[in-house]
Structures are given as C-alpha cells and as structure tokens.
Design a protein around this motif. Structure first.
Motif, PDB file in Angstrom:
ATOM      1  N   ALA A  43       0.758  -1.201  -0.253  1.00 48.37           N
ATOM      2  CA  ALA A  43      -0.034  -0.353  -0.180  1.00 48.37           C
ATOM      3  C   ALA A  43       1.001   0.700   0.079  1.00 48.37           C
ATOM      4  O   ALA A  43       1.982   1.250   0.074  1.00 48.37           O
ATOM      5  CB  ALA A  43      -0.802  -0.232   1.068  1.00 48.37           C
ATOM      6  N   THR A  44       0.432   2.439   0.020  1.00 47.15           N
ATOM      7  CA  THR A  44       0.790   3.717   0.020  1.00 47.15           C
ATOM      8  C   THR A  44       0.211   4.505   0.401  1.00 47.15           C
ATOM      9  O   THR A  44      -0.806   4.497   1.132  1.00 47.15           O
ATOM     10  CB  THR A  44       1.529   4.748  -1.709  1.00 47.15           C
ATOM     11  OG1 THR A  44      -0.079   4.341  -2.440  1.00 47.15           O
ATOM     12  CG2 THR A  44       2.094   2.802  -2.752  1.00 47.15           C
ATOM     13  N   GLY A  45       0.743   5.748   1.333  1.00 43.99           N
ATOM     14  CA  GLY A  45       0.267   6.856   1.686  1.00 43.99           C
ATOM     15  C   GLY A  45       0.818   7.640   2.443  1.00 43.99           C
ATOM     16  O   GLY A  45       2.169   7.516   2.284  1.00 43.99           O
ATOM     17  N   ALA A  82      11.810  -0.414  14.922  1.00 48.09           N
ATOM     18  CA  ALA A  82      12.473   0.250  14.501  1.00 48.09           C
ATOM     19  C   ALA A  82      12.258   0.846  13.308  1.00 48.09           C
ATOM     20  O   ALA A  82      12.812   1.910  12.649  1.00 48.09           O
ATOM     21  CB  ALA A  82      14.088  -1.157  14.305  1.00 48.09           C
ATOM     22  N   LEU A  83      11.036   0.179  13.024  1.00 45.46           N
ATOM     23  CA  LEU A  83      10.551   1.331  11.564  1.00 45.46           C
ATOM     24  C   LEU A  83      10.544   1.926  11.852  1.00 45.46           C
ATOM     25  O   LEU A  83      10.567   2.940  10.574  1.00 45.46           O
ATOM     26  CB  LEU A  83       9.306  -0.010  11.474  1.00 45.46           C
ATOM     27  CG  LEU A  83       9.768  -1.521  10.386  1.00 45.46           C
ATOM     28  CD1 LEU A  83       9.031  -2.235  10.278  1.00 45.46           C
ATOM     29  CD2 LEU A  83      10.464  -1.205   9.562  1.00 45.46           C
ATOM     30  N   LYS A  94       5.844   4.307   0.377  1.00 49.93           N
ATOM     31  CA  LYS A  94       5.249   2.910   0.437  1.00 49.93           C
ATOM     32  C   LYS A  94       6.002   1.603   1.632  1.00 49.93           C
ATOM     33  O   LYS A  94       5.939   1.800   1.827  1.00 49.93           O
ATOM     34  CB  LYS A  94       6.007   2.055  -0.579  1.00 49.93           C
ATOM     35  CG  LYS A  94       5.625   2.522  -2.290  1.00 49.93           C
ATOM     36  CD  LYS A  94       6.710   2.119  -3.512  1.00 49.93           C
ATOM     37  CE  LYS A  94       8.211   2.009  -2.921  1.00 49.93           C
ATOM     38  NZ  LYS A  94       8.390   1.562  -4.032  1.00 49.93           N
ATOM     39  N   PHE A  95       3.639   1.049   1.926  1.00 53.26           N
ATOM     40  CA  PHE A  95       4.392  -0.111   2.523  1.00 53.26           C
ATOM     41  C   PHE A  95       3.872  -1.452   2.620  1.00 53.26           C
ATOM     42  O   PHE A  95       2.976  -1.444   1.482  1.00 53.26           O
ATOM     43  CB  PHE A  95       4.338   0.116   4.265  1.00 53.26           C
ATOM     44  CG  PHE A  95       2.519   1.111   3.998  1.00 53.26           C
ATOM     45  CD1 PHE A  95       1.892   2.036   3.505  1.00 53.26           C
ATOM     46  CD2 PHE A  95       1.868   0.537   4.432  1.00 53.26           C
ATOM     47  CE1 PHE A  95       1.371   2.537   4.184  1.00 53.26           C
ATOM     48  CE2 PHE A  95       0.612   0.426   4.837  1.00 53.26           C
ATOM     49  CZ  PHE A  95      -0.248   1.493   4.412  1.00 53.26           C
ATOM     50  N   GLU A  96       4.203  -2.567   3.314  1.00 52.11           N
ATOM     51  CA  GLU A  96       3.449  -3.852   3.378  1.00 52.11           C
ATOM     52  C   GLU A  96       2.860  -4.320   4.557  1.00 52.11           C
ATOM     53  O   GLU A  96       3.818  -3.337   5.630  1.00 52.11           O
ATOM     54  CB  GLU A  96       4.857  -4.636   2.457  1.00 52.11           C
ATOM     55  CG  GLU A  96       4.968  -4.178   1.611  1.00 52.11           C
ATOM     56  CD  GLU A  96       5.981  -6.286   1.457  1.00 52.11           C
ATOM     57  OE1 GLU A  96       6.320  -6.976   2.235  1.00 52.11           O
ATOM     58  OE2 GLU A  96       6.171  -6.053   0.041  1.00 52.11           O
ATOM     59  N   ILE A 110       8.830  -0.414   5.341  1.00 50.75           N
ATOM     60  CA  ILE A 110       8.261   0.977   4.618  1.00 50.75           C
ATOM     61  C   ILE A 110       9.168   1.187   3.587  1.00 50.75           C
ATOM     62  O   ILE A 110      10.691   0.893   3.528  1.00 50.75           O
ATOM     63  CB  ILE A 110       8.292   1.808   6.169  1.00 50.75           C
ATOM     64  CG1 ILE A 110       7.225   1.230   6.773  1.00 50.75           C
ATOM     65  CG2 ILE A 110       7.734   3.095   5.135  1.00 50.75           C
ATOM     66  CD1 ILE A 110       7.421   1.956   8.518  1.00 50.75           C
ATOM     67  N   ASP A 111       9.480   1.549   2.974  1.00 45.43           N
ATOM     68  CA  ASP A 111       9.999   2.549   2.378  1.00 45.43           C
ATOM     69  C   ASP A 111       9.450   3.722   1.711  1.00 45.43           C
ATOM     70  O   ASP A 111       8.352   3.888   1.583  1.00 45.43           O
ATOM     71  CB  ASP A 111      10.315   1.597   0.422  1.00 45.43           C
ATOM     72  CG  ASP A 111      10.803   0.606   1.244  1.00 45.43           C
ATOM     73  OD1 ASP A 111      12.898   0.685   1.916  1.00 45.43           O
ATOM     74  OD2 ASP A 111      10.588  -0.575   0.595  1.00 45.43           O
TER      75      ASP A 111
END
Ligand SMILES: [Cu+2]
Length: 114
Positions: A43-45, A82-83, A94-96, A110-111
């Motif tokens: 997903a994105t946000g 830590a994320l 962008k994340f999963e 997370i990116d």
C-alpha cells in the motif's frame, strides 16, 4: 448514601462507555475482504503520526483495492519498532502489512514513496 450514589453514577456511565467501544471497533471494521493470513499487502500513504515508544504509526493510506479499502487515516502497529525511526509525519511511503488480530494490520516494511 455515598456508596449508593457512586453505584448510580457507575451505571449511568455504562451505556456511553460501551457505545464508545463499539464505535472504535466499527471504525476498524474493513468488511469481509480478509486475505489469507500469510499474504502481505502493499500500500501507499502519508505518515500522519509516529509513536516510536508504542511501535505505532498513523497513516493516511491510499485506496487499497486488494482489501477493498477506501482511502482513510488509521493506526498501524509495527512488526518492528525500529521501523518507526525510518519515518516522520508528512513522509509519503510505500509499505507492506499483514493481517493482525481483530481486523488490525501490522506494518512489516516501509520504503520512501517516489
Ligand atoms: Cu484503513
């Protein structure tokens, strides 16, 4: 007399308390579209808040067709606290995530979004 007054107050407070709980659960009810437990969803946000101590993010996520979710702002728990250090409020990401308990979702990666 004082004890009786306290009990009345407690009973009077009960209905509103349960209403609040129901409302909170409903806000996280994303319907019946639950994927298999092991399936990661991309997903994105935009990050709205970071709670590093609790390992939580508030993310205004874009629509997620895989889950039939509209865009919304909601809490996510982090698989690894830590994320939280990778992001700050305002970041586009962008994340999963994977399904957690009671309709919650846990962010596993997370990116930065391009
Ligand atoms: Cu949502």
């Amino acid at each position: 007399m004082r004890k009786r007054w306290l009990i009345s107050l407690f009973l009077a407070a009960l209905p509103s308390a349960s209403t609040v709980v129901l409302a909170a659960e409903k806000s996280h009810d994303h319907g019946a579209a639950q994927p298999a437990a092991s399936e990661a969803i991309a997903a994105t946000g935009t990050v709205k808040g970071v709670d590093a101590a609790a390992g939580k993010l508030v993310i205004a996520h874009d629509p997620i067709p895989a889950l039939k979710w509209p865009a919304m702002t909601m809490d996510f728990r982090l698989a690894d606290k830590a994320l939280a250090s990778k992001v700050k409020a305002g970041d586009k990401i962008k994340f999963e995530m994977v399904p957690g308990e009671k309709g919650s979702y846990i962010v596993t990666a997370i990116d930065p979004a391009p």
